[in-house]
Enzyme design. Structure first.
Site, short mmCIF file in Angstrom:
data_model
loop_
_atom_site.label_atom_id
_atom_site.label_comp_id
_atom_site.label_asym_id
_atom_site.label_seq_id
_atom_site.Cartn_x
_atom_site.Cartn_y
_atom_site.Cartn_z
N ALA A 160 0.92 -1.28 -0.02
CA ALA A 160 -0.08 -0.03 -0.04
C ALA A 160 1.07 1.27 0.24
O ALA A 160 1.31 1.80 1.21
CB ALA A 160 -1.00 0.01 1.23
N LYS A 171 6.86 6.11 2.40
CA LYS A 171 7.74 5.08 2.85
C LYS A 171 8.44 4.36 1.51
O LYS A 171 9.63 4.07 1.90
CB LYS A 171 6.70 3.87 3.39
CG LYS A 171 6.21 4.31 4.65
CD LYS A 171 5.09 3.35 4.99
CE LYS A 171 4.33 3.81 6.22
NZ LYS A 171 3.28 5.08 5.76
N ALA A 206 0.91 4.45 -1.78
CA ALA A 206 0.44 5.78 -1.72
C ALA A 206 0.63 6.61 -0.57
O ALA A 206 0.07 5.71 0.50
CB ALA A 206 -0.65 5.89 -2.58
N PRO A 207 0.89 7.82 -0.45
CA PRO A 207 1.67 8.61 -1.55
C PRO A 207 3.29 8.58 -1.90
O PRO A 207 3.46 9.44 -2.33
CB PRO A 207 1.08 10.11 -0.89
CG PRO A 207 1.39 9.79 0.85
CD PRO A 207 0.75 8.56 0.63
N GLY A 208 3.73 7.66 -1.22
CA GLY A 208 5.11 7.37 -1.54
C GLY A 208 6.16 7.72 -0.57
O GLY A 208 7.27 7.55 -0.93
N CYS A 235 -2.02 2.52 11.51
CA CYS A 235 -2.15 3.74 12.27
C CYS A 235 -3.45 3.67 13.07
O CYS A 235 -4.12 4.63 13.29
CB CYS A 235 -2.08 4.87 11.10
SG CYS A 235 -3.57 4.84 10.01
N GLU A 243 -0.72 0.02 -5.46
CA GLU A 243 -1.70 0.71 -4.83
C GLU A 243 -2.91 0.10 -5.59
O GLU A 243 -3.10 0.40 -6.85
CB GLU A 243 -1.48 2.41 -5.08
CG GLU A 243 -2.55 3.29 -4.76
CD GLU A 243 -2.90 3.01 -3.08
OE1 GLU A 243 -3.79 2.93 -2.60
OE2 GLU A 243 -1.96 2.96 -2.47
#
Length: 668
Positions: A324, A330, A326-328, A451, A348
């Protein structure tokens, strides 16, 4: 000229004094008594040099003290002026008498001063101790008065409060009082009240004051003590600090910090655990629109997003999957640690988010990444099983750890949402484990992060993966953070879950986060471990026999000795062969013990039911079609008969008209 000549005269007079014999006591008294008029006479004559002697008396005494015996050798032998001799003699005698008296007085004064200081210090200490005792007694009295003052509101008060506008100060005061009582419940509770009453009132007040729904407040109250709960809720009300991650592919943190400081950005290094992070306090320019940001020197990224990549610890020339991406944030961090070597698959599922992902990859100068758009559950079919070295799964979650960013979580999340997220996360973590090659020389690791602070999305998912695949938990490599739960209320998880890490906003000043690192031991999908079967039974005490049989049909076939079915069958055969008594007793046991169907039988039964249901549906469809055909045919027949009747009536009318017309013609 007067000020210059005075010291010379003083030296001469001093020399004359040293030549005379020391005066007697009577002369001392006479000189002491005769001094005031002499001084008065000298003060009247402003032109005489003795005025300067009186004016510089203090200076003369200081010079005597400093020079000592050297001053006598420098004095002259001029003794023509007896007035000055008497004056100096009287002053010398006065000095001696005053010194002797001052010595005795100073000794007595010093003793009295010391005794006075001791008395005053003792008095100050006693007064301070008395004040402290009075303050402590007053504090205890206030605590008692407060405990006596606070009472849970009655039904009438609550009804009246509901009719009026919300009184937030009163609500907050009541929350603090309830927290204080619950922290010391035995001594501060109201007579006749139980803890459940206080907790229930606290939940309602927290929900109305901070805007949480009932489900979320219930979960938080169960997870944390009341004092820590208040700290967590207050931390959710404040925003987290803005953090930057330096792109080491293009610059260094020190150089970036210098440039941003020159632009008016107030920042510091993030912490000791990060070598690339910067925390921003305030900025005179928009931090997301600087030339350095556009050039890809840094990435705006929360501090908690650093943790999964640090736990993954990617190595150069590896094949890594970000499920997963997005948004990039990691993905670009992984590429920076790999120094643009190896291969990264950035997946994604949501197509609109691919734009931000590709834009950040180009901006940050990443060249070893392939962007793909697949469902994470289908990635093993696309990339293959046991083909990559490491997988990072930052799973989609409920977002209960980032309430400070999205306050809609307070009211929008329910138990069904948590269960849906947990179900998806279990599917994704199994897919991520299937992609990793256990025989990788440098890898074989899976990092799972969310999270969220919910236990069903974190510990329960990892425990599920430990049961379904041959993996084990390893340390995350993070020196801080709280260990995960190994037990929570009626749930019991694997003991190695204390190697996972939890992060909270009120403890670590970052978003709520969960990180776990798994090591794949073998490429087999199933994880048959007889030693862990009793632990699994303890972990799910609420399941009945039917549920365990339905869930673990394969395990029961692989471990036939678990319930003793084969053994029982063998005993029954022997019992039939030996005598009929044993057979009858065993048949009674069989009658008492309920036999549950296996998974195959259940699947067959379901297929039969589906077939029968499909057959019933087909029969119903055919019957409906027949009825439609019959109704259409009947309607057609009815319309045909009606048209026939109408035609007959029309013909009759026409014949009648013709007959009438013929009769009229004949009559005419």
């Amino acid at each position: 000229m007067l000020y210059i000549m005075a010291p010379a005269n003083l030296k001469k007079k001093k020399g004359t004094k040293s030549q005379k014999p020391p005066p007697q006591k009577k002369q001392k008294k006479e000189a002491f008594t005769a001094k005031p008029p002499k001084k008065h006479d000298v003060s009247d004559d402003s032109d005489s040099p003795t005025e300067e002697i009186v004016y510089h008396e203090g200076l003369f005494e200081e010079e005597n003290e400093e020079d000592g015996l050297d001053s006598h050798s420098e004095a002259s032998s001029d003794d023509d002026n007896p007035f000055t001799d008497d004056f100096l003699q009287g002053s010398d005698d006065e000095e001696k008498s005053s010194r002797s008296g001052s010595d005795s007085d100073s000794d007595s004064d010093s003793d009295s001063d010391e005794s006075d200081i001791e008395k005053k210090s003792r008095a100050i200490d006693e007064e301070r101790a008395r004040e402290e005792e009075e303050a402590g007694a007053e504090m205890q009295l206030n605590i008692k008065e407060e405990s006596d003052e606070f009472r849970l509101p009655t039904k009438e008060e609550l009804e009246e409060e509901a009719r009026q506008p919300p009184d937030l100060p009163n609500l907050q005061r009541r929350i603090k009082e309830i927290v204080r009582v619950l922290s010391n419940f035995n001594s501060l509770r109201q007579e006749g009240a139980i803890r459940k009453d206080y907790v229930g009132r606290l939940k309602l007040d927290l929900g109305s004051n901070y805007g949480y729904n009932e489900f979320l407040i219930d979960v938080l109250v169960e997870m944390f003590p009341v004092v820590e709960l208040m700290e967590l809720i207050e931390a959710f009300e404040k925003p987290r600090p803005i953090c930057l991650r330096t792109n080491t592919l293009k610059t260094r943190r020190r150089d970036l910090a210098d440039v941003l400081l020159n632009r008016g950005v107030n920042l510091d290094p993030l912490s000791k655990w990060s070598k690339v992070g910067l925390v921003v306090y305030d900025s005179q320019v928009p931090i997301g629109a600087t030339p350095e940001y556009m050039a890809g020197y840094y990435m705006l990224q929360s501090a908690s997003s650093f943790l999964p990549v640090m736990a993954l610890a990617p190595q150069e020339k590896e094949r890594i999957v970000d499920m997963a991406a997005a948004p990039g944030g990691k993905t670009t961090y992984i590429a920076a640690l790999m120094k643009n070597s190896g291969m990264i698959y950035a997946n994604e599922m949501k197509e609109p988010r691919l734009k931000s992902l590709t834009a950040n990859l180009h901006r940050m100068g990443v060249t070893n990444t392939v962007v793909c758009n697949y469902d994470g559950k289908e990635l093993p079919k696309v990339l293959g099983h046991n083909t990559v070295d490491r997988v990072l799964l930052d799973a989609p979650c409920s977002g209960t750890g980032v309430i400070s960013k999205d306050e809609s979580v307070k009211t929008s999340k329910s138990l069904e949402d948590i269960q849906k997220c947990a179900h998806l996360q279990k599917q994704l973590i199994l897919a991520s484990i299937d992609m990793v090659d256990a025989n990788s020389k440098s890898g074989g690791y899976i990092v799972y992060s969310t999270c969220s602070i919910m236990i069903p999305e974190n510990e329960a998912v990892i425990d599920y993966a430990l049961k379904k695949r041959d993996v084990k938990l390893v340390p995350c490599g993070l020196d801080f953070g709280r260990p995960g739960f190994t037990r929570f209320r009626e749930h019991r998880f694997h003991q190695s879950l204390d190697k996972t890490r939890r992060f909270y906003p009120h403890v670590h000043n970052m978003d709520g986060f969960f990180v776990a690192k798994l090591k794949k031991m073998s490429n087999s999908k199933q994880n048959p471990k007889p030693s862990e079967e009793p632990e699994a039974a303890e972990q799910a005490p609420e399941k009945n026999d039917s549920e365990t049989e339905l869930d673990g049909g394969e395990n029961s076939q692989q471990h036939p000795g678990k319930r003793g079915t084969k053994k029982a069958n063998g005993v029954s055969k022997k019992a039939v062969a030996e005598n009929g008594k044993k057979e009858s007793t065993f048949t009674d046991k069989k009658r008492k013990r309920r036999k549950f169907p296996s998974r195959e039988e259940i699947s067959k039964a379901r297929r039969r039911e589906e077939k029968s249901y499909e057959g019933k549906e087909e029969c119903k469809q055919e019957e409906l079609e027949v009825t439609i055909r019959m109704t259409t045919a009947a309607a057609a027949a009815a319309t045909a008969t009606a048209t026939k009747h109408k035609s007959k009536i029309y013909r009759g009318e026409q014949s009648a008209k013709q007959n009438i017309f013929g009769a009229q013609t004949q009559a005419s």
